[in-house]
Design a protein around this motif. Sequence first.
Motif, PDB file in Angstrom:
ATOM      1  N   PHE A 205       0.833  -1.199   0.000  1.00  0.00           N
ATOM      2  CA  PHE A 205       0.000   0.000   0.000  1.00  0.00           C
ATOM      3  C   PHE A 205       0.868   1.250   0.000  1.00  0.00           C
ATOM      4  CE2 PHE A 205      -2.560  -3.422   1.557  1.00  0.00           C
ATOM      5  CZ  PHE A 205      -3.776  -3.223   0.918  1.00  0.00           C
ATOM      6  N   ALA A 206       0.475   2.200  -0.857  1.00  0.00           N
ATOM      7  CA  ALA A 206       1.228   3.445  -0.999  1.00  0.00           C
ATOM      8  C   ALA A 206       1.083   4.303   0.253  1.00  0.00           C
ATOM      9  CB  ALA A 206       0.733   4.216  -2.224  1.00  0.00           C
ATOM     10  N   VAL A 207       2.209   4.834   0.716  1.00  0.00           N
ATOM     11  CA  VAL A 207       2.217   5.735   1.870  1.00  0.00           C
ATOM     12  C   VAL A 207       2.957   7.002   1.445  1.00  0.00           C
ATOM     13  CG1 VAL A 207       2.764   6.006   4.312  1.00  0.00           C
ATOM     14  CG2 VAL A 207       2.383   3.703   3.386  1.00  0.00           C
ATOM     15  N   HIS A 208       2.237   8.114   1.344  1.00  0.00           N
ATOM     16  CA  HIS A 208       2.868   9.376   0.958  1.00  0.00           C
ATOM     17  C   HIS A 208       3.567   9.960   2.169  1.00  0.00           C
ATOM     18  CE1 HIS A 208       2.415  13.776  -0.566  1.00  0.00           C
ATOM     19  NE2 HIS A 208       3.567  13.257  -0.939  1.00  0.00           N
ATOM     20  N   THR A 209       4.881  10.186   2.052  1.00  0.00           N
ATOM     21  CA  THR A 209       5.691  10.621   3.201  1.00  0.00           C
ATOM     22  C   THR A 209       6.510  11.854   2.838  1.00  0.00           C
ATOM     23  OG1 THR A 209       7.312   8.959   2.502  1.00  0.00           O
ATOM     24  CG2 THR A 209       5.827   8.362   4.301  1.00  0.00           C
ATOM     25  N   PRO A 210       5.862  13.011   2.654  1.00  0.00           N
ATOM     26  CA  PRO A 210       6.612  14.220   2.301  1.00  0.00           C
ATOM     27  C   PRO A 210       7.510  14.687   3.445  1.00  0.00           C
ATOM     28  CG  PRO A 210       4.337  14.762   2.819  1.00  0.00           C
ATOM     29  CD  PRO A 210       4.419  13.259   2.796  1.00  0.00           C
ATOM     30  N   GLY A 211       8.545  15.424   3.078  1.00  0.00           N
ATOM     31  CA  GLY A 211       9.510  15.949   4.045  1.00  0.00           C
ATOM     32  C   GLY A 211      10.883  15.993   3.413  1.00  0.00           C
ATOM     33  N   HIS A 212      11.432  14.806   3.151  1.00  0.00           N
ATOM     34  CA  HIS A 212      12.708  14.736   2.426  1.00  0.00           C
ATOM     35  C   HIS A 212      12.524  15.298   1.014  1.00  0.00           C
ATOM     36  CE1 HIS A 212      16.584  13.293   1.132  1.00  0.00           C
ATOM     37  NE2 HIS A 212      16.055  12.453   0.257  1.00  0.00           N
ATOM     38  N   THR A 213      11.450  14.910   0.363  1.00  0.00           N
ATOM     39  CA  THR A 213      10.967  15.544  -0.864  1.00  0.00           C
ATOM     40  C   THR A 213       9.447  15.613  -0.754  1.00  0.00           C
ATOM     41  OG1 THR A 213      10.713  13.450  -2.072  1.00  0.00           O
ATOM     42  CG2 THR A 213      12.842  14.598  -2.295  1.00  0.00           C
ATOM     43  N   VAL A 214       8.837  16.427  -1.602  1.00  0.00           N
ATOM     44  CA  VAL A 214       7.382  16.555  -1.573  1.00  0.00           C
ATOM     45  C   VAL A 214       6.702  15.306  -2.114  1.00  0.00           C
ATOM     46  CG1 VAL A 214       7.163  17.618  -3.852  1.00  0.00           C
ATOM     47  CG2 VAL A 214       5.498  18.168  -2.075  1.00  0.00           C
ATOM     48  N   ASP A 215       7.425  14.506  -2.913  1.00  0.00           N
ATOM     49  CA  ASP A 215       6.823  13.368  -3.603  1.00  0.00           C
ATOM     50  C   ASP A 215       7.264  12.014  -3.051  1.00  0.00           C
ATOM     51  OD1 ASP A 215       9.461  13.306  -4.425  1.00  0.00           O
ATOM     52  OD2 ASP A 215       9.048  13.748  -6.523  1.00  0.00           O
ATOM     53  N   HIS A 216       7.788  11.984  -1.831  1.00  0.00           N
ATOM     54  CA  HIS A 216       8.362  10.743  -1.321  1.00  0.00           C
ATOM     55  C   HIS A 216       7.287   9.686  -1.090  1.00  0.00           C
ATOM     56  CE1 HIS A 216      10.665   7.831   0.952  1.00  0.00           C
ATOM     57  NE2 HIS A 216      11.753   8.461   0.575  1.00  0.00           N
ATOM     58  N   LEU A 217       7.613   8.460  -1.523  1.00  0.00           N
ATOM     59  CA  LEU A 217       6.690   7.331  -1.442  1.00  0.00           C
ATOM     60  C   LEU A 217       7.326   6.179  -0.673  1.00  0.00           C
ATOM     61  CD1 LEU A 217       4.084   5.793  -2.518  1.00  0.00           C
ATOM     62  CD2 LEU A 217       5.539   5.071  -4.439  1.00  0.00           C
ATOM     63  N   CYS A 218       6.615   5.667   0.323  1.00  0.00           N
ATOM     64  CA  CYS A 218       6.963   4.399   0.957  1.00  0.00           C
ATOM     65  C   CYS A 218       5.925   3.365   0.539  1.00  0.00           C
ATOM     66  CB  CYS A 218       6.973   4.524   2.480  1.00  0.00           C
ATOM     67  SG  CYS A 218       8.251   5.615   3.158  1.00  0.00           S
ATOM     68  N   LEU A 219       6.280   2.093   0.637  1.00  0.00           N
ATOM     69  CA  LEU A 219       5.347   1.006   0.357  1.00  0.00           C
ATOM     70  C   LEU A 219       5.268   0.092   1.577  1.00  0.00           C
ATOM     71  CD1 LEU A 219       6.211   0.038  -3.335  1.00  0.00           C
ATOM     72  CD2 LEU A 219       4.213   1.305  -2.526  1.00  0.00           C
ATOM     73  N   TRP A 220       4.029  -0.179   2.010  1.00  0.00           N
ATOM     74  CA  TRP A 220       3.793  -0.963   3.225  1.00  0.00           C
ATOM     75  C   TRP A 220       3.123  -2.289   2.863  1.00  0.00           C
ATOM     76  CZ3 TRP A 220       4.619  -2.823   7.647  1.00  0.00           C
ATOM     77  CH2 TRP A 220       3.617  -3.275   8.517  1.00  0.00           C
ATOM     78  N   ASP A 221       3.715  -3.363   3.353  1.00  0.00           N
ATOM     79  CA  ASP A 221       3.223  -4.720   3.128  1.00  0.00           C
ATOM     80  C   ASP A 221       2.739  -5.278   4.463  1.00  0.00           C
ATOM     81  OD1 ASP A 221       2.919  -7.470   2.737  1.00  0.00           O
ATOM     82  OD2 ASP A 221       5.079  -7.844   2.636  1.00  0.00           O
TER      83      ASP A 221
END
Length: 371
Positions: A205-221
């Motif tokens: 599942f996509a997790v939007h994690t802005p801070g380091h960049t505005v478009d940062h994406l993590c993926l959670w399983d």
Amino acid sequence: MSVKTYRKQEQEPASSEVTEVAPGVLRLQLPVSMPGLGHVNCYALVDSNGAALVDPGLPGEESWSALVDRLGQAGIPLRRVHTTVVTHSHPDHYGGSHQLREETGTELLAHAAFISSPAADDANADIDLELLELDAEALVELWKAKLADRGSTPWGTRREPPPDEAIRLFIQSNVEGQVPRFRVPEPTIRVAEGDPVRLAGRDWFAVHTPGHTVDHLCLWDPTEGVLLSGDHVLPTITPHIAGSTDIDDPLAAFFESLARVGAFEGVKVCLPAHGHPFTDLRGRTDSIRRHHVERLDILRAAAAALGDAPVEAYMKELFSERAWGDMAASETFAHLEHLRVIGEAESSRDGDGLLLYRPAGPDPAHPGRDR
């Protein structure tokens, strides 16, 4: 023979070893030569159709050769790479995606907010093969001159060009074969918060994690308890917080993102883009937050002593001299803006457009009057 030790995991050079770090997930380390970094972790998520690759490294022959070698060790033919996932718009993460798309026709998945770098795109657009008639130093100076036209930073200073070596790499990567490998790619699949992505035979599942960049994406399983954390959560260094974004308070956005991933239940392993996999995600997110809270305290004390002062003056309180420059100023600006947004600092511009910060509240020199 002595073995060199590294203060931070992220500085360690890329190992050629391929390891399974979660069910169906292989860690492939690719070489990176950037300040504070020696490798980037490219993760291969294997399924019945082949594999998806997360963050395929820098552009250029060294990284590409390492990627092909690691895939060979893993028994994954290049033609079976069907998807590239890019966690954010920095070249050590997206750089290899161009060649992968050319070689295999892969899909490119990124967050919906994925953005390109205007500086890189503008400079790249005017590169002409006739420029190769110039010597290397003349090319570097020409590119620096182009960057000088980008205008001012949000805090009112002229933008600094990157180091000469970075410029040389950029020029070489863009003119060889006329392939603009440093240009930020255009995703074919864009995902938003909570969107499911089928990788390694299960839903992430996509997790939007802005801070380091505005478009940062993590993926959670949640099935196997795996978080692909990109640069959002790293094991021994704290990611740079970019102040030069469209976000009003990037540090607050980063804190919120940290809290969300730190609250995930059932985390068995966190897979960062640099450094080794680790298990105590909540402990690491808390540690990173404390680091930035301490920096805010340093700036509060500096503001009381400096009064009206530009970002550069605060930067020198926050960072050692060897780190001074646009990146350090950008992170300082992000922290100062956070203090302004929460009402603890005020800002104004001087006659030259330079942004000045000061503590909020009454002016002790004139009781009863605000600063």
